[in-house]
Design a protein around this motif. Structure first.
Motif, PDB file in Angstrom:
ATOM      1  N   THR A  22       0.837  -1.203   0.000  1.00 57.79           N
ATOM      2  CA  THR A  22       0.000   0.000   0.000  1.00 57.79           C
ATOM      3  C   THR A  22       0.874   1.256   0.000  1.00 57.79           C
ATOM      4  N   GLY A  26      -2.553   4.301   2.627  1.00 56.82           N
ATOM      5  CA  GLY A  26      -3.376   3.106   2.732  1.00 56.82           C
ATOM      6  C   GLY A  26      -3.985   2.640   1.420  1.00 56.82           C
ATOM      7  N   ARG A  51      -8.948   1.447   0.103  1.00 57.06           N
ATOM      8  CA  ARG A  51      -7.906   1.789   1.077  1.00 57.06           C
ATOM      9  C   ARG A  51      -8.014   0.843   2.258  1.00 57.06           C
ATOM     10  N   MET A  52      -6.934   0.753   3.021  1.00 54.98           N
ATOM     11  CA  MET A  52      -6.932  -0.175   4.145  1.00 54.98           C
ATOM     12  C   MET A  52      -8.032   0.149   5.139  1.00 54.98           C
ATOM     13  N   ARG A  53      -8.278   1.473   5.307  1.00 54.54           N
ATOM     14  CA  ARG A  53      -9.287   1.812   6.320  1.00 54.54           C
ATOM     15  C   ARG A  53     -10.662   1.260   5.941  1.00 54.54           C
ATOM     16  N   ARG A  61      -9.588   0.766  12.831  1.00 51.54           N
ATOM     17  CA  ARG A  61      -9.172   1.916  12.010  1.00 51.54           C
ATOM     18  C   ARG A  61      -8.510   2.983  12.887  1.00 51.54           C
ATOM     19  N   TYR A  64      -5.171   1.877  13.930  1.00 50.12           N
ATOM     20  CA  TYR A  64      -4.226   1.991  12.810  1.00 50.12           C
ATOM     21  C   TYR A  64      -3.713   3.423  12.677  1.00 50.12           C
ATOM     22  N   GLN A  69       0.441   4.122  12.347  1.00 53.96           N
ATOM     23  CA  GLN A  69       1.024   5.112  11.428  1.00 53.96           C
ATOM     24  C   GLN A  69       2.241   5.820  12.039  1.00 53.96           C
TER      25      GLN A  69
END
Ligand code: ADP
Length: 527
Positions: A22, A26, A51-53, A61, A64, A69
């Motif tokens: 990614t 993300g 996106r990862m979220r 989330r 994360y 991050q």
């Protein structure tokens, strides 16, 4: 955008765990087959669109953003996060995630390895595998470092052995050279005028050449082993440089070179070993003559500035390629285009020159605009304290020269005048008007220098020089030929006969003084 894969493409696509690549925000840039299967999307649906979220439930989330991050930014990796992921049907499944941030060109990229929490065993296997791989890499590195250390030690030992070998070799080579020289001198005395004379001369020239090579080898190994000792005394460079130029006048003339001198006015004093410094200038001038096609222009400059004396030898010869300038002073360095011009050199002259200059606290550099564009060698030496005071320098120059000198000349007036001048300079003088008288004077007077005229009535000066050299007291004596003949063949003949210097009449008295001063100062040092 094309994203480089962390491993081979096949490995990535078919890994048992889910792999994602990614951007830091993300956005999914690449997904493995397992990732697509677990998440329930096709590649096209995932890559660049999700996106990862979007795959994380709210709690995960938040975790994360606030936790992973910042750690990724600082540490570059996060390990074993236990969160839930949501598939296309919004079903949650627990996973263990490792994220590694890598720099791909300008841009950071995150590599995600996702294991199903239910498949903990597989995860631990992977983890163990990764640890073992890391340990193996560390061990390989340690082995490589050890091997490098061993190699270094072997190289240093080999280098030391080479230096010791060179020292022994040059020493051992000198032993047979001495009796060969004596035998040749005897043969020359006996047969010089016979038909074998030319043969003997050729033998003599080759023997001298060999002796010079062995001497160079010996000196350079002395330097590399830190065994060279300087006999320091105040040295006036302009006279020294002029004398070197005069010594090489014949060589320059033979090659049709023009040697131009540009010598600073006034005394340029350094604290140094005059013999060694002469060797430096002679070596640079000889190289300039050797590596310049016949009819070249060679310039010898001497100046002083900012507390340093600078001797520069410039030629318009074959030049030096840029890439060779850095190692031209290394031992045995000979450049390709110069090899056929080496005229028997060993490639150690410049190493010797640099060694001597550095022992004097000076430096040397070579410059050339490239092949065929000539070369310049610049030597810088610290001026001695006396240099700042011209009066002091003059005082050193005028200091008495306490040397025993035998003047041999059948012209009684010339001999007498020279003897008076030398007496005024502080020398102890005896005069002889024939070779026989000179030989008779030697044992009792034991002169340190003999100034021999060549045209003597009973025996010419060359023969006298040879005889003197055969005597025990003549071996170390400085022999100076004083002749009206300044052609190259006359000089060669003088050097072949054993003379150290060849001065043409009328004698340059300052030059003679300098030569005598060298003998005087080395004697002072011995005391
Ligand atoms: P040698 O002359 O015995 O080969 P030196 O150490 O004196 O050894 O010189 C090393 C090499 O540097 C020479 O072989 C030659 O290639 C190069 N060199 C030295 N002086 C000059 C010069 N004035 N011009 C061009 N090349 C030079």
């Amino acid at each position: 955008m094309s994203i480089p894969l962390p491993a081979g493409e096949v490995l990535f696509d078919h890994a048992a765990c889910a792999l994602l690549v990614t951007a830091p925000d993300g956005v999914i840039l690449r997904a493995s087959n397992t990732a697509c299967t677990w998440l329930g999307y096709d590649h096209e649906e995932l890559v660049g669109k999700i996106r990862m979220r979007d795959l994380l439930p709210v709690g995960a989330r938040l975790f994360y953003h606030t936790h992973c991050q910042p750690i990724l930014q600082v540490q570059g990796s996060v390990a074993e996060i236990q969160v839930d992921l949501r598939n296309r049907r919004q079903e949650r499944f627990p996973v263990l995630i490792n994220i590694m941030r890598r720099q791909e060109g300008e841009q950071p990229i995150d590599h995600w390895a996702i294991f199903k929490a239910s498949d903990r065993q597989a995860y631990e296997r992977e983890l163990l595998h990764a640890r073992k791989a890391a340990e193996a890499a560390l061990e390989a590195r340690r082995d490589a470092e050890e091997a490098l250390k061993r190699l270094n030690a072997q190289l240093s030992a080999a280098d030391r052995r080479k230096d010791e070998f060179l020292a022994t070799l040059s020493h051992e080579l000198r032993n047979p050279l001495a009796p060969m020289r004596s035998a040749l001198d005897v043969l020359t005395l006996k047969f010089a005028r016979s038909a074998d004379g030319r043969l003997l001369q050729a033998f003599d020239r080759q023997l001298r050449h060999l002796t010079r090579l062995v001497d160079d080898l010996m000196e350079v190994s002395r330097i590399t082993q830190g065994r060279m000792q300087l006999r320091r005394a105040p040295v006036e460079l302009s006279t020294l440089v002029r004398a070197a130029a005069q010594d090489l006048a014949a060589t320059m003339e033979a090659a049709g070179h023009t040697l131009r001198l540009d010598i600073a006015h006034g005394a340029v004093m350094v604290d140094g070993d005059a013999t060694r410094l002469s060797q430096v200038v002679l070596n640079l001038l000889t190289n300039a003559a050797k590596y310049t096609p016949n009819g070249g222009l060679i310039e010898l400059h001497l100046a002083s500035e900012d507390g340093m004396a600078e001797i520069r030898v410039c030629d318009d010869g074959i030049g030096i390629p840029l890439e060779a300038l850095g190692n031209i002073f290394d031992m045995f360095s000979q450049l390709e285009p110069a090899l056929d011009r080496a005229k028997g050199g060993l490639g150690i002259g410049l190493a010797l020159v640099r060694g001597i200059v550095e022992l004097h606290g000076g430096s040397i550099r070579a410059d050339s605009a490239g092949t065929g564009k000539g070369s310049t060698f610049s030597v810088r030496l610290p001026l001695s304290a006396q240099a700042s005071s011209p009066a002091a320098a003059a005082a050193v120059d005028a200091s008495p020269v306490r040397v025993r000198v035998l003047v041999v000349d059948d012209n009684e007036d010339a001999a007498q005048i020279l003897a008076m001048a030398l007496e005024c300079a502080g020398c102890d003088i005896r005069v002889a008007h024939s070779a026989g008288a000179a030989l008779a004077l030697l044992p009792a007077f034991a002169p340190e220098v003999a100034l021999l005229d060549i045209g003597l009535p009973d025996m010419n000066g060359y023969e006298l020089a040879r005889r003197v050299r055969l005597l025990p007291e003549g071996e170390r004596m400085m022999l100076i030929a004083a002749t009206g003949w300044g052609q190259q063949k006359d000089r060669e003949r003088a050097f072949d006969a054993g003379f150290d210097h060849h001065l043409t009449k009328p004698i340059d008295f300052e030059l003679l003084r300098t030569l005598l001063q060298r003998v005087g100062s080395s004697k002072d040092f011995d005391r």
